[in-house]
Design a protein around this motif. Structure first.
Motif, PDB file in Angstrom:
ATOM      1  N   LYS A  54     -11.081  10.117  29.430  1.00 52.09           N
ATOM      2  CA  LYS A  54     -12.135   9.680  28.531  1.00 52.09           C
ATOM      3  C   LYS A  54     -12.787   8.189  28.886  1.00 52.09           C
ATOM      4  O   LYS A  54     -13.606   7.757  28.764  1.00 52.09           O
ATOM      5  CB  LYS A  54     -11.661   9.396  27.108  1.00 52.09           C
ATOM      6  CG  LYS A  54     -11.264  10.767  26.531  1.00 52.09           C
ATOM      7  CD  LYS A  54     -10.422  10.698  25.408  1.00 52.09           C
ATOM      8  CE  LYS A  54     -10.357  12.150  24.327  1.00 52.09           C
ATOM      9  NZ  LYS A  54      -9.228  12.852  25.194  1.00 52.09           N
ATOM     10  N   TRP A  55     -11.677   7.554  29.515  1.00 54.05           N
ATOM     11  CA  TRP A  55     -12.020   6.079  30.043  1.00 54.05           C
ATOM     12  C   TRP A  55     -13.011   6.192  31.065  1.00 54.05           C
ATOM     13  O   TRP A  55     -13.967   5.501  31.089  1.00 54.05           O
ATOM     14  CB  TRP A  55     -10.685   5.445  30.575  1.00 54.05           C
ATOM     15  CG  TRP A  55     -10.741   4.180  31.213  1.00 54.05           C
ATOM     16  CD1 TRP A  55     -11.041   3.676  32.468  1.00 54.05           C
ATOM     17  CD2 TRP A  55     -10.814   2.791  30.425  1.00 54.05           C
ATOM     18  NE1 TRP A  55     -11.120   2.400  32.378  1.00 54.05           N
ATOM     19  CE2 TRP A  55     -10.998   1.875  31.340  1.00 54.05           C
ATOM     20  CE3 TRP A  55     -10.781   2.425  28.989  1.00 54.05           C
ATOM     21  CZ2 TRP A  55     -11.197   0.423  30.988  1.00 54.05           C
ATOM     22  CZ3 TRP A  55     -10.666   1.132  28.664  1.00 54.05           C
ATOM     23  CH2 TRP A  55     -10.866   0.234  29.678  1.00 54.05           C
ATOM     24  N   ASP A  56     -13.049   7.181  32.011  1.00 55.41           N
ATOM     25  CA  ASP A  56     -13.701   7.469  33.232  1.00 55.41           C
ATOM     26  C   ASP A  56     -15.078   7.620  32.656  1.00 55.41           C
ATOM     27  O   ASP A  56     -16.310   7.145  32.881  1.00 55.41           O
ATOM     28  CB  ASP A  56     -13.499   8.411  34.011  1.00 55.41           C
ATOM     29  CG  ASP A  56     -12.236   7.883  35.121  1.00 55.41           C
ATOM     30  OD1 ASP A  56     -12.238   6.577  35.093  1.00 55.41           O
ATOM     31  OD2 ASP A  56     -11.769   8.833  35.573  1.00 55.41           O
ATOM     32  N   ASN A  57     -15.167   8.430  31.280  1.00 56.31           N
ATOM     33  CA  ASN A  57     -16.411   8.848  30.682  1.00 56.31           C
ATOM     34  C   ASN A  57     -17.141   7.548  30.040  1.00 56.31           C
ATOM     35  O   ASN A  57     -18.314   7.789  29.649  1.00 56.31           O
ATOM     36  CB  ASN A  57     -16.213   9.785  29.819  1.00 56.31           C
ATOM     37  CG  ASN A  57     -16.064  11.081  30.742  1.00 56.31           C
ATOM     38  OD1 ASN A  57     -16.600  11.044  31.761  1.00 56.31           O
ATOM     39  ND2 ASN A  57     -15.417  11.800  30.077  1.00 56.31           N
ATOM     40  N   GLY A  58     -16.284   6.595  29.657  1.00 54.26           N
ATOM     41  CA  GLY A  58     -16.636   5.420  28.954  1.00 54.26           C
ATOM     42  C   GLY A  58     -16.644   5.725  27.359  1.00 54.26           C
ATOM     43  O   GLY A  58     -16.713   6.961  27.010  1.00 54.26           O
ATOM     44  N   ILE A  59     -16.790   4.701  26.585  1.00 53.90           N
ATOM     45  CA  ILE A  59     -16.703   4.942  25.232  1.00 53.90           C
ATOM     46  C   ILE A  59     -18.052   5.622  24.674  1.00 53.90           C
ATOM     47  O   ILE A  59     -17.836   6.632  24.089  1.00 53.90           O
ATOM     48  CB  ILE A  59     -16.454   3.488  24.467  1.00 53.90           C
ATOM     49  CG1 ILE A  59     -15.012   3.081  24.537  1.00 53.90           C
ATOM     50  CG2 ILE A  59     -16.840   3.580  22.943  1.00 53.90           C
ATOM     51  CD1 ILE A  59     -14.974   1.503  24.058  1.00 53.90           C
ATOM     52  N   THR A  60     -19.021   5.179  25.270  1.00 57.07           N
ATOM     53  CA  THR A  60     -20.376   5.921  24.875  1.00 57.07           C
ATOM     54  C   THR A  60     -20.501   7.094  25.252  1.00 57.07           C
ATOM     55  O   THR A  60     -20.587   8.116  24.510  1.00 57.07           O
ATOM     56  CB  THR A  60     -21.608   5.169  25.439  1.00 57.07           C
ATOM     57  OG1 THR A  60     -21.484   3.549  25.235  1.00 57.07           O
ATOM     58  CG2 THR A  60     -22.673   5.741  25.049  1.00 57.07           C
ATOM     59  N   GLY A  61     -19.940   7.669  26.594  1.00 57.67           N
ATOM     60  CA  GLY A  61     -19.839   8.927  26.928  1.00 57.67           C
ATOM     61  C   GLY A  61     -18.936   9.831  26.154  1.00 57.67           C
ATOM     62  O   GLY A  61     -19.072  10.909  25.855  1.00 57.67           O
TER      63      GLY A  61
END
Length: 147
Positions: free
Chosen positions: A28-35
């Motif tokens: 989830k961190w790699d995808n970012g908050i927006t992702g």
């Protein structure tokens, strides 16, 4: 000896559960908050940005705390909340054991909760909170026995 084995197995259980949640949190961190919020919105989760921040926090910071045994009841409850969200929004339609089913989510939530409320003596919670309580109880029991 049994107490030591029990404490080591509780530590290993905490590490095992935390590593799985940590891996998901890092995704989830790699995808970012927006992702992550975008995915959560797509699957119908309410307040997706809040849910994304909560899930990332619990799964990363909570998992680190869980491994060292700090605030384990709070982290265990956080694991349950994150797992219920995942179960209801992503896994429920796949059944318990089907492809993408919720069996792992269910086991992780329950194991996290159980270990959160019983982290064992190899934990910061025990060193900071429980040991003092045990010493006070032991002192009062000794006082009762000598009275």
């Amino acid at each position: 000896m049994f107490a030591r084995v029990k404490d080591v197995t509780l530590l290993l259980g905490r590490i095992g559960v935390a590593v799985v949640f940590l891996a998901h949190g890092l995704q989830k961190w790699d995808n970012g908050i927006t992702g992550t919020a975008g995915f959560m919105e797509k699957v119908g989760m309410p307040l997706p940005t809040v849910a994304a921040v909560f899930a990332i926090t619990v799964e990363i910071l909570g998992s680190i705390a869980f491994i060292v045994g700090f605030l384990t009841p709070l982290v265990g409850l956080g694991y349950v909340v994150v797992s219920i969200g995942a179960l209801l929004s992503v896994h429920i339609d796949n059944g318990l054991t089907g492809q993408g089913g919720y069996e792992l989510v269910l086991v992780l939530a329950v194991a996290g909760l159980a270990l959160g409320f019983n982290p064992g003596r190899i934990s910061l919670d025990h060193a900071l909170f429980w040991r003092k309580r045990e010493q006070r109880q032991s002192s009062s029991n000794d006082a009762l026995l000598t009275a």
